[in-house]
Enzyme design. Structure first.
Site, short mmCIF file in Angstrom:
data_model
loop_
_atom_site.label_atom_id
_atom_site.label_comp_id
_atom_site.label_asym_id
_atom_site.label_seq_id
_atom_site.Cartn_x
_atom_site.Cartn_y
_atom_site.Cartn_z
N SER A 187 54.23 -4.13 -69.52
CA SER A 187 52.93 -4.80 -69.50
C SER A 187 51.95 -4.14 -68.53
CB SER A 187 53.15 -6.29 -69.18
OG SER A 187 52.11 -7.03 -69.73
N HIS A 238 56.37 -11.04 -75.79
CA HIS A 238 56.01 -10.18 -74.67
C HIS A 238 57.07 -10.25 -73.57
CE1 HIS A 238 53.20 -8.00 -72.21
NE2 HIS A 238 53.30 -8.89 -71.26
#
Ligand code: GCU
Length: 423
Positions: free
Chosen positions: A263, A404
């Site tokens: 990320s 995610h």
């Protein structure tokens, strides 16, 4: 597995609340039909229009692209920053039934900044590839072992992860272990080195100077304010400092240093790998906007949104491109190409639409031109692989089910690439 929305509400609540913004606004575009038509800025044309046809031309183009990403996105890394001294904190301790050794050390910059570093390596002691990555919640969150130093640094408050009033508590131990499958890494005959990203730069503009920022005081005089670096630049610099430390440690192969990040730390890993050619392999996991995803698609997170939510990550110039992605002199395929001819692995997750998995694949595909120029086996085909499949050689891409996160399955993919490409 955390969905992106759960992650956003747990981990980012403080920051988003402070900024008065939500990480995933409902007005984000998730409709492929609404992705604007776009033309990517060229990879192999020099600014003066000459076409790059050989290695020497690529060296010149590489310098131009690095300059463009510094100028428009991440800011300039100040020249003259000191290198850290490696200070052992303990002697290697056998773990995992004697198969691995765990060691802690500190990187110290002239007593003005420091970072706690945690290393796991195979007990046999022969030099192995080493994954170098920053973590979000401190080294103590990577493994419940009470001998790991509990970070005393500023951290985003997160009760579920044992962070209270911006400080880690004993409850925080091991809370992020699922993201660091040390047993698998050792089983695959690799090592891992990690450190808390907040040691370098706390992820909040109000406390950012609690990290290494003061080391740059007096070194930025020649850098226009609009081009001054943000925290992604600082995290990337710290990753290179960790890479330098590898050379001083037994059982780690400095020629097979791999930078990895998830990320926002995937964005930092890409920027570190772009600048520092001593990384033999670069891994981007779900790095999304201003990471591996094409900005021009404006799918999910956009330049406008990211610079409003997280202005401290970038140089001020990036915000001037909000809503004008098509006019930007750069796009992210050029960042990925800066890894050529080394090994690049980009991983996406199907449900992580905010990070635009397709945009990550298309950037990887467009970057492949650099590997072809340098006569390396890159990505190969042109079709996005099916879920749970991966494609490519020295450029590799995989798409995982789920949201995610960086999972054991993602690690298995990165370990397989390291094994195949770095022997
Ligand atoms: C937010 C942000 C992303 C970032 C992510 C993360 O969702 O918008 O750009 O990658 O946080 O770091 O988890």
């Amino acid at each position: 597995m955390l969905t992106r929305r759960a992650f956003a509400t747990s981990t980012l609540a403080g920051l988003i609340g402070a900024a008065g913004l939500r990480a995933q606004p409902d007005d984000a575009n998730y409709d492929e039909a609404k992705v604007p038509a776009y033309t990517l800025p060229p990879l192999l044309h020099l600014a003066d229009g000459r076409v790059v046809t050989d290695r020497a031309g690529w060296v010149a183009r590489r310098a131009e692209l690095l300059d463009l990403f510094a100028r428009h996105m991440y800011g300039r890394t100040p020249a003259g920053l000191p290198d850290g001294a490696v200070v052992p904190v303990d002697t290697p301790v056998p773990v995992l039934g004697g198969r691995a050794l765990r060691q802690q050390c500190r990187l110290d910059w002239q007593g003005r900044a420091s970072m706690d570093v945690l290393v796991y390596r195979p007990a046999h002691g022969r030099p192995v590839p080493v994954f170098i990555g920053l973590n979000y919640f401190g080294n103590h969150a990577v493994d419940p072992d009470p001998a790991i130093r509990l970070s005393t640094r500023w951290m985003r408050t997160n009760d579920a992860n044992g962070v209270v009033n911006h400080r880690a508590t004993e409850r925080a131990r091991g809370t992020m272990a699922r993201r660091w499958p040390v047993d698998l890494i050792i089983e695959q005959d690799c090592a891992v080195m990690t450190a808390y990203y907040g040691d370098l730069a706390p992820d909040d503009p109000s406390v950012v100077r609690q990290g290494m920022a003061p080391l740059a005081d007096g070194l930025e005089g020649d850098i226009p304010t609009a081009e001054r670096w943000g925290t992604i630049g600082m995290w990337a610099w710290g990753l290179s400092q960790m890479r330098r430390a590898v050379a001083t440690m037994p059982g780690l192969d400095a020629r097979r240093a791999i930078v990895i990040g998830h990320s926002r730390l995937g964005k930092a890993a890409l920027w570190a790998g772009a600048q520092d050619e001593a990384f033999a392999m670069v891994v981007s996991n779900d790095s999304g906007c201003a990471g591996a995803a094409l900005s021009r698609r404006a799918y999910g997170e956009t330049i406008g949104r990211i610079t409003r939510s997280f202005p401290h990550w970038f140089c001020p110039t990036l915000a001037s491109w909000a809503g004008r992605e098509a006019a930007m002199p750069i796009d992210q395929h050029q960042l990925l190409a800066l890894v050529a001819p080394r090994v690049l692995h980009v991983g996406s997750a199907v449900e992580d639409r905010w990070a635009d998995p397709k945009g990550e694949f298309l950037a990887t595909l467009a970057a492949d031109e650099a590997w072809r120029l340098l006569r390396q086996r890159g990505l190969g085909g042109t079709a996005m692989p099916a879920v749970e499949q991966s494609v490519g050689d020295r450029v590799r891409y995989h798409l995982r089910t789920g949201g995610h996160d960086i999972t054991r399955d993602d690690w298995a993919q990165y370990l397989a690439t390291a094994k195949a490409q770095l022997s």
